[in-house]
Design a protein around this motif. Structure first.
Motif, PDB file in Angstrom:
ATOM      1  N   VAL A  17     -48.416 -32.816  63.391  1.00  0.00           N
ATOM      2  CA  VAL A  17     -48.773 -33.025  61.936  1.00  0.00           C
ATOM      3  C   VAL A  17     -50.231 -33.325  61.813  1.00  0.00           C
ATOM      4  CG1 VAL A  17     -48.467 -35.231  60.461  1.00  0.00           C
ATOM      5  CG2 VAL A  17     -46.528 -34.208  61.801  1.00  0.00           C
ATOM      6  N   SER A  18     -50.992 -33.813  62.579  1.00  0.00           N
ATOM      7  CA  SER A  18     -52.601 -33.966  62.700  1.00  0.00           C
ATOM      8  C   SER A  18     -53.163 -32.630  62.206  1.00  0.00           C
ATOM      9  CB  SER A  18     -52.994 -34.570  63.873  1.00  0.00           C
ATOM     10  OG  SER A  18     -52.626 -35.923  64.038  1.00  0.00           O
ATOM     11  N   LEU A  19     -52.526 -31.438  62.894  1.00  0.00           N
ATOM     12  CA  LEU A  19     -53.212 -30.115  62.676  1.00  0.00           C
ATOM     13  C   LEU A  19     -52.756 -29.600  61.352  1.00  0.00           C
ATOM     14  CD1 LEU A  19     -52.649 -28.648  66.102  1.00  0.00           C
ATOM     15  CD2 LEU A  19     -54.845 -29.150  65.180  1.00  0.00           C
ATOM     16  N   LEU A  20     -51.651 -29.835  60.950  1.00  0.00           N
ATOM     17  CA  LEU A  20     -51.207 -29.534  59.809  1.00  0.00           C
ATOM     18  C   LEU A  20     -52.050 -30.446  58.342  1.00  0.00           C
ATOM     19  CD1 LEU A  20     -47.283 -29.259  60.043  1.00  0.00           C
ATOM     20  CD2 LEU A  20     -49.021 -27.351  59.609  1.00  0.00           C
ATOM     21  N   GLY A 120     -48.491 -11.836  63.873  1.00  0.00           N
ATOM     22  CA  GLY A 120     -47.920 -12.346  65.134  1.00  0.00           C
ATOM     23  C   GLY A 120     -48.894 -13.313  65.728  1.00  0.00           C
ATOM     24  N   ALA A 121     -49.079 -13.295  66.875  1.00  0.00           N
ATOM     25  CA  ALA A 121     -49.946 -14.283  67.813  1.00  0.00           C
ATOM     26  C   ALA A 121     -51.378 -14.122  67.379  1.00  0.00           C
ATOM     27  CB  ALA A 121     -49.667 -14.049  69.201  1.00  0.00           C
ATOM     28  N   LEU A 137     -56.083 -20.081  64.040  1.00  0.00           N
ATOM     29  CA  LEU A 137     -55.083 -19.116  64.761  1.00  0.00           C
ATOM     30  C   LEU A 137     -53.726 -19.499  64.548  1.00  0.00           C
ATOM     31  CD1 LEU A 137     -55.112 -16.484  66.197  1.00  0.00           C
ATOM     32  CD2 LEU A 137     -54.893 -17.948  68.223  1.00  0.00           C
ATOM     33  N   LEU A 138     -52.720 -18.694  63.688  1.00  0.00           N
ATOM     34  CA  LEU A 138     -51.317 -19.031  63.543  1.00  0.00           C
ATOM     35  C   LEU A 138     -51.339 -20.316  62.651  1.00  0.00           C
ATOM     36  CD1 LEU A 138     -49.965 -19.191  67.166  1.00  0.00           C
ATOM     37  CD2 LEU A 138     -49.689 -17.279  65.660  1.00  0.00           C
ATOM     38  N   PRO A 142     -57.394 -24.550  65.471  1.00  0.00           N
ATOM     39  CA  PRO A 142     -58.596 -24.381  65.243  1.00  0.00           C
ATOM     40  C   PRO A 142     -59.374 -23.516  66.095  1.00  0.00           C
ATOM     41  CG  PRO A 142     -58.286 -26.408  65.794  1.00  0.00           C
ATOM     42  CD  PRO A 142     -57.080 -26.101  65.956  1.00  0.00           C
ATOM     43  N   VAL A 143     -59.815 -22.413  65.793  1.00  0.00           N
ATOM     44  CA  VAL A 143     -60.716 -21.363  66.857  1.00  0.00           C
ATOM     45  C   VAL A 143     -62.043 -21.242  66.479  1.00  0.00           C
ATOM     46  CG1 VAL A 143     -58.447 -20.054  67.484  1.00  0.00           C
ATOM     47  CG2 VAL A 143     -59.633 -19.470  65.274  1.00  0.00           C
TER      48      VAL A 143
END
Length: 281
Positions: A17-20, A120-121, A137-138, A142-143
């Motif tokens: 949820v935090s990432l969203l 995909g990945a 990513l995806l 966070p990248v």
């Protein structure tokens, strides 16, 4: 054991949820910055006339008469839709990802480039601007998150000043903060100044004034030492179409170390639409 499993699930759910929420805030920031830049569109712009080119070097006059039709309203903010490829590797292994993106370009104030690509990945999304670089990513991991400092701002300024020449030529007409200089028969140098920044870009033209390439020294850390310094950057322009009186390239290939053996065109874009949006006033 069941209690531990429940606790783990709760922690994982909270993290998701935090990432969203974090990702949604990035989307909101993209939209807000795009709206801010679009609001800079002139409300009642003057129309282009060759009389505006008096005193310019001949290559610059040739460029503007190619790029802007007589009588065209001089809108300086563009919204650009594109597809293409974005290189995630190097010259030896480009690792190109298919991408699509929307960009709002408003030189000298800024830009936002919001993209998604891969599959995909390797599904990647995010945005680049004069204030930040943020990729996910995806859509949830966070990248890359950096920016907000002088080095990033200066590097971004180089990018969008160069893009302004070929995608928003009205923004680089001569004025208090834009000057043009003669380099050779087919090369002109444009210099733009904004706040405490200055960027010069060389534009190479065909005989008919069609821009073939841009090149400049960009403040960048795209080098083995990851140290910011001036180094060659540039790209090639082709496949011109007319959008609201502007004749603009719809295929762009660009990258670091331009016109050297190390040149790597990590950015390959095919424009699908260009508009000059009116802000909500």
């Amino acid at each position: 054991m069941a209690l531990i499993l429940i606790l783990i699930l709760v922690v994982v759910a909270a993290l998701v949820v935090s990432l969203l929420v974090w990702r949604q805030r990035d989307h909101q920031a993209d939209r807000a910055e795009m709206a801010r830049l679009i609001a800079l569109q002139p409300a009642d712009p003057p129309c282009f006339s060759v009389d505006m080119l008096a005193g310019l070097p001949e290559p610059a006059r040739r460029f503007f008469t190619f790029a802007i039709a007589e009588g065209t309203p001089l809108r300086t903010v563009a919204r650009i839709e594109m597809t293409g490829q974005f290189g995630m590797g190097d010259k030896a292994k480009p690792n190109y990802l298919r991408m699509q993106a929307t960009q709002v370009l408003a030189a000298p104030e800024g830009f936002v480039w919001a993209m998604s690509g891969g599959s995909g990945a390797l599904r990647l999304s995010g945005s680049d601007s004069g204030k930040w670089t943020r990729f996910w990513l995806l859509c949830g991991l966070p990248v890359a998150r950096f920016g907000g400092n002088g080095d990033h701002r200066r590097s971004a300024f180089g990018r969008y000043v160069a893009e302004a020449i070929f995608w928003t030529p009205a923004a680089v007409l001569p004025g208090p903060n834009v000057t043009w200089a003669h380099v050779s028969q087919d090369v002109a140098r444009m210099t733009m100044r904004h706040e405490n920044m200055e960027q010069s870009v060389e534009l190479t033209l065909a005989e008919d004034g069609r821009p073939l390439q841009v090149s400049f020294l960009r403040w960048s850390d795209a080098n083995p030492e990851k140290a910011y310094r001036l180094q060659p950057f540039g790209g090639y322009l082709s496949e011109f179409r007319v959008f609201d009186g502007f004749r603009l390239p719809t295929h762009v290939e660009a990258g670091n170390m331009f016109e050297t053996d190390a040149y790597f065109p990590f950015f390959r874009a095919d424009v699908t639409a260009i508009s000059f949006p009116e802000p909500d006033r």
